[in-house]
Write a protein that holds these residues in place. Structure first.
Motif, mmCIF file in Angstrom:
data_model
loop_
_atom_site.group_PDB
_atom_site.id
_atom_site.type_symbol
_atom_site.label_atom_id
_atom_site.label_comp_id
_atom_site.label_asym_id
_atom_site.label_seq_id
_atom_site.Cartn_x
_atom_site.Cartn_y
_atom_site.Cartn_z
ATOM 1 N N ASN A 1 0.632 -1.141 0.351
ATOM 2 C CA ASN A 1 -0.397 -0.133 0.050
ATOM 3 C C ASN A 1 1.047 1.397 0.006
ATOM 4 O O ASN A 1 0.422 1.842 -0.716
ATOM 5 C CB ASN A 1 -1.371 0.102 1.365
ATOM 6 N N THR A 2 1.659 1.648 0.913
ATOM 7 C CA THR A 2 2.487 2.446 0.905
ATOM 8 C C THR A 2 3.756 2.472 1.821
ATOM 9 O O THR A 2 4.071 0.699 2.854
ATOM 10 C CB THR A 2 1.647 3.660 1.902
ATOM 11 N N THR A 3 4.481 2.483 1.220
ATOM 12 C CA THR A 3 6.061 3.041 2.033
ATOM 13 C C THR A 3 6.970 4.291 2.885
ATOM 14 O O THR A 3 6.244 5.448 1.585
ATOM 15 C CB THR A 3 7.199 2.331 0.546
ATOM 16 N N TYR A 4 6.764 3.908 3.431
ATOM 17 C CA TYR A 4 7.645 5.701 4.723
ATOM 18 C C TYR A 4 8.823 5.531 4.978
ATOM 19 O O TYR A 4 9.643 4.691 4.380
ATOM 20 C CB TYR A 4 6.780 5.144 6.001
ATOM 21 N N TYR A 5 9.123 6.439 4.281
ATOM 22 C CA TYR A 5 10.907 6.904 5.195
ATOM 23 C C TYR A 5 11.109 7.732 5.494
ATOM 24 O O TYR A 5 10.258 9.198 5.960
ATOM 25 C CB TYR A 5 11.578 6.628 3.656
ATOM 26 N N GLN A 6 12.088 8.368 6.625
ATOM 27 C CA GLN A 6 12.341 9.231 7.922
ATOM 28 C C GLN A 6 14.281 9.195 7.383
ATOM 29 O O GLN A 6 14.822 8.171 7.741
ATOM 30 C CB GLN A 6 12.801 9.283 8.912
ATOM 31 N N VAL A 7 14.825 10.270 7.242
ATOM 32 C CA VAL A 7 16.014 11.536 7.072
ATOM 33 C C VAL A 7 16.412 11.524 8.672
ATOM 34 O O VAL A 7 15.582 12.380 8.832
ATOM 35 C CB VAL A 7 16.548 11.889 5.849
ATOM 36 N N ASN A 8 16.855 10.872 9.517
ATOM 37 C CA ASN A 8 17.105 11.052 10.493
ATOM 38 C C ASN A 8 16.350 11.853 11.441
ATOM 39 O O ASN A 8 15.386 10.387 11.031
ATOM 40 C CB ASN A 8 18.223 13.030 10.024
ATOM 41 N N ASP A 9 15.902 12.628 11.929
ATOM 42 C CA ASP A 9 14.906 12.986 12.619
ATOM 43 C C ASP A 9 14.036 14.045 12.114
ATOM 44 O O ASP A 9 13.634 14.943 12.839
ATOM 45 C CB ASP A 9 15.219 13.490 14.068
ATOM 46 N N TYR A 10 13.837 13.973 10.785
ATOM 47 C CA TYR A 10 13.261 15.130 10.059
ATOM 48 C C TYR A 10 11.476 14.496 10.141
ATOM 49 O O TYR A 10 10.764 15.411 8.317
ATOM 50 C CB TYR A 10 13.834 14.847 8.557
ATOM 51 N N GLY A 11 10.945 13.928 10.367
ATOM 52 C CA GLY A 11 9.773 13.081 10.184
ATOM 53 C C GLY A 11 9.213 12.173 8.897
ATOM 54 O O GLY A 11 10.321 12.089 8.071
ATOM 55 N N TRP A 12 8.609 10.893 9.458
ATOM 56 C CA TRP A 12 8.049 10.196 8.393
ATOM 57 C C TRP A 12 7.712 10.877 6.643
ATOM 58 O O TRP A 12 6.748 11.522 7.442
ATOM 59 C CB TRP A 12 7.419 9.487 9.352
ATOM 60 N N GLN A 13 7.376 10.571 6.348
ATOM 61 C CA GLN A 13 7.040 10.790 4.244
ATOM 62 C C GLN A 13 7.464 9.447 3.831
ATOM 63 O O GLN A 13 7.491 8.632 4.334
ATOM 64 C CB GLN A 13 8.262 11.889 3.773
ATOM 65 N N THR A 14 5.867 9.738 3.385
ATOM 66 C CA THR A 14 5.600 9.176 2.071
ATOM 67 C C THR A 14 6.528 9.367 1.163
ATOM 68 O O THR A 14 6.892 9.169 0.113
ATOM 69 C CB THR A 14 4.363 9.472 1.260
ATOM 70 N N TYR A 15 7.200 7.249 0.509
ATOM 71 C CA TYR A 15 8.488 7.530 -0.384
ATOM 72 C C TYR A 15 7.087 7.615 -1.370
ATOM 73 O O TYR A 15 7.078 6.578 -1.851
ATOM 74 C CB TYR A 15 8.822 6.791 -0.044
ATOM 75 N N THR A 16 7.970 8.114 -2.437
ATOM 76 C CA THR A 16 7.527 8.227 -3.967
ATOM 77 C C THR A 16 7.876 8.229 -4.882
ATOM 78 O O THR A 16 8.082 7.482 -6.478
ATOM 79 C CB THR A 16 6.342 9.516 -4.144
ATOM 80 N N GLU A 17 9.438 8.261 -4.459
ATOM 81 C CA GLU A 17 10.155 8.309 -6.074
ATOM 82 C C GLU A 17 12.096 8.591 -5.287
ATOM 83 O O GLU A 17 11.962 8.184 -4.117
ATOM 84 C CB GLU A 17 10.295 9.633 -6.981
ATOM 85 N N THR A 18 13.018 8.116 -5.713
ATOM 86 C CA THR A 18 14.505 7.676 -5.645
ATOM 87 C C THR A 18 14.647 9.590 -4.852
ATOM 88 O O THR A 18 14.244 10.617 -5.389
ATOM 89 C CB THR A 18 15.134 7.657 -7.127
ATOM 90 N N LEU A 19 15.164 8.932 -3.487
ATOM 91 C CA LEU A 19 15.865 10.126 -3.302
ATOM 92 C C LEU A 19 17.131 10.651 -3.327
ATOM 93 O O LEU A 19 17.542 9.896 -3.860
ATOM 94 C CB LEU A 19 16.241 9.769 -1.316
ATOM 95 N N PHE A 20 17.683 12.010 -3.087
ATOM 96 C CA PHE A 20 18.658 12.631 -3.494
ATOM 97 C C PHE A 20 19.711 13.058 -1.900
ATOM 98 O O PHE A 20 18.929 13.964 -2.067
ATOM 99 C CB PHE A 20 19.043 13.089 -4.196
ATOM 100 N N ILE A 21 20.541 12.313 -1.455
ATOM 101 C CA ILE A 21 20.492 12.715 0.130
ATOM 102 C C ILE A 21 22.238 13.731 -0.381
ATOM 103 O O ILE A 21 23.350 12.240 -0.778
ATOM 104 C CB ILE A 21 20.945 11.292 1.271
#
Length: 210
Positions: free
Chosen positions: A35-55
């Motif tokens: 259904n949904t994938t979630y991600y969090q970078v450091n402690d910036y809060g959970w976000q819905t993953y929709t596309e490639t992340l550039f870090i």
């Protein structure tokens, strides 16, 4: 089940990446579907993953992620530590002795130039001075006016902008002096002479003070 892929696949040095990384999350579910994938970078809060992340954050970055299927089953969150070093080292200089021991900003003896480079991420690889000289120990400065150019490179090849220390003025040679005289009045019959003495002094480096 969510997996993570990082591009480039291999770090530049040990665990450190020397540039921005791309993070791709891929979730699969063989029953009801993802259904949904979630991600969090450091402690910036959970976000819905929709596309490639550039870090491009500098330092140790913690990426956490999980997915939920269409039946409401939540995956146990996973995490991946990514180390990024996108900043060059910092090099500072010191003099020994720290302040001139002569007059008018001049040193009266040899001076040692000490370079200290730091890099809080991948570490310092090498420090150069005067373009191609590798710095390994304090630099001995003798008589002259010295300006030293220097920079450092870290282990992922980030190069610091070249710096230059303020001019160091060193004069280790004493002035030279001689005296000459002229006979200004002569009375040989009285065994008497009047002489004018002149002192001539010179200093080719720092110049005469007094």
């Amino acid at each position: 089940m969510t997996t993570i892929t990082i591009e480039p696949p291999e770090p530049t040095y040990e665990d450190w990446y020397g540039q921005e990384v791309q993070v791709t999350l891929n979730a699969t579910d063989n029953e009801s579907g993802v259904n949904t994938t979630y991600y969090q970078v450091n402690d910036y809060g959970w976000q819905t993953y929709t596309e490639t992340l550039f870090i491009s954050l500098n330092g140790i970055v913690l990426v956490q992620f999980y997915s939920v299927d269409n039946a409401g089953n939540e995956e146990t969150p996973k995490q991946r530590e990514i180390k990024i070093d996108s900043r060059p080292p910092t090099t500072v200089y010191f003099f020994d002795p720290p302040i001139p021991n002569g007059l008018n900003g001049w040193y009266a003896g040899e001076v040692w130039l000490i370079l200290n480079a730091t890099d809080n991420e991948s570490g310092v690889w090498r420090t150069y001075w005067n373009h191609q000289m590798i710095y390994t120990e304090p630099i001995r400065l003798t008589e002259s006016m010295h300006t030293i150019k220097f920079f450092s490179i870290d282990n992922v090849d980030n190069r610091e902008m070249e710096k230059t220390n303020p001019a160091v003025k060193i004069d280790m040679t004493k002035p030279t002096m001689f005296m000459r005289y002229n006979v200004t009045e002569s009375h040989p019959l009285q065994d008497r002479y009047e002489l004018t003495f002149t002192v001539v002094a010179s200093d080719a480096t720092s110049g005469l003070y007094r």
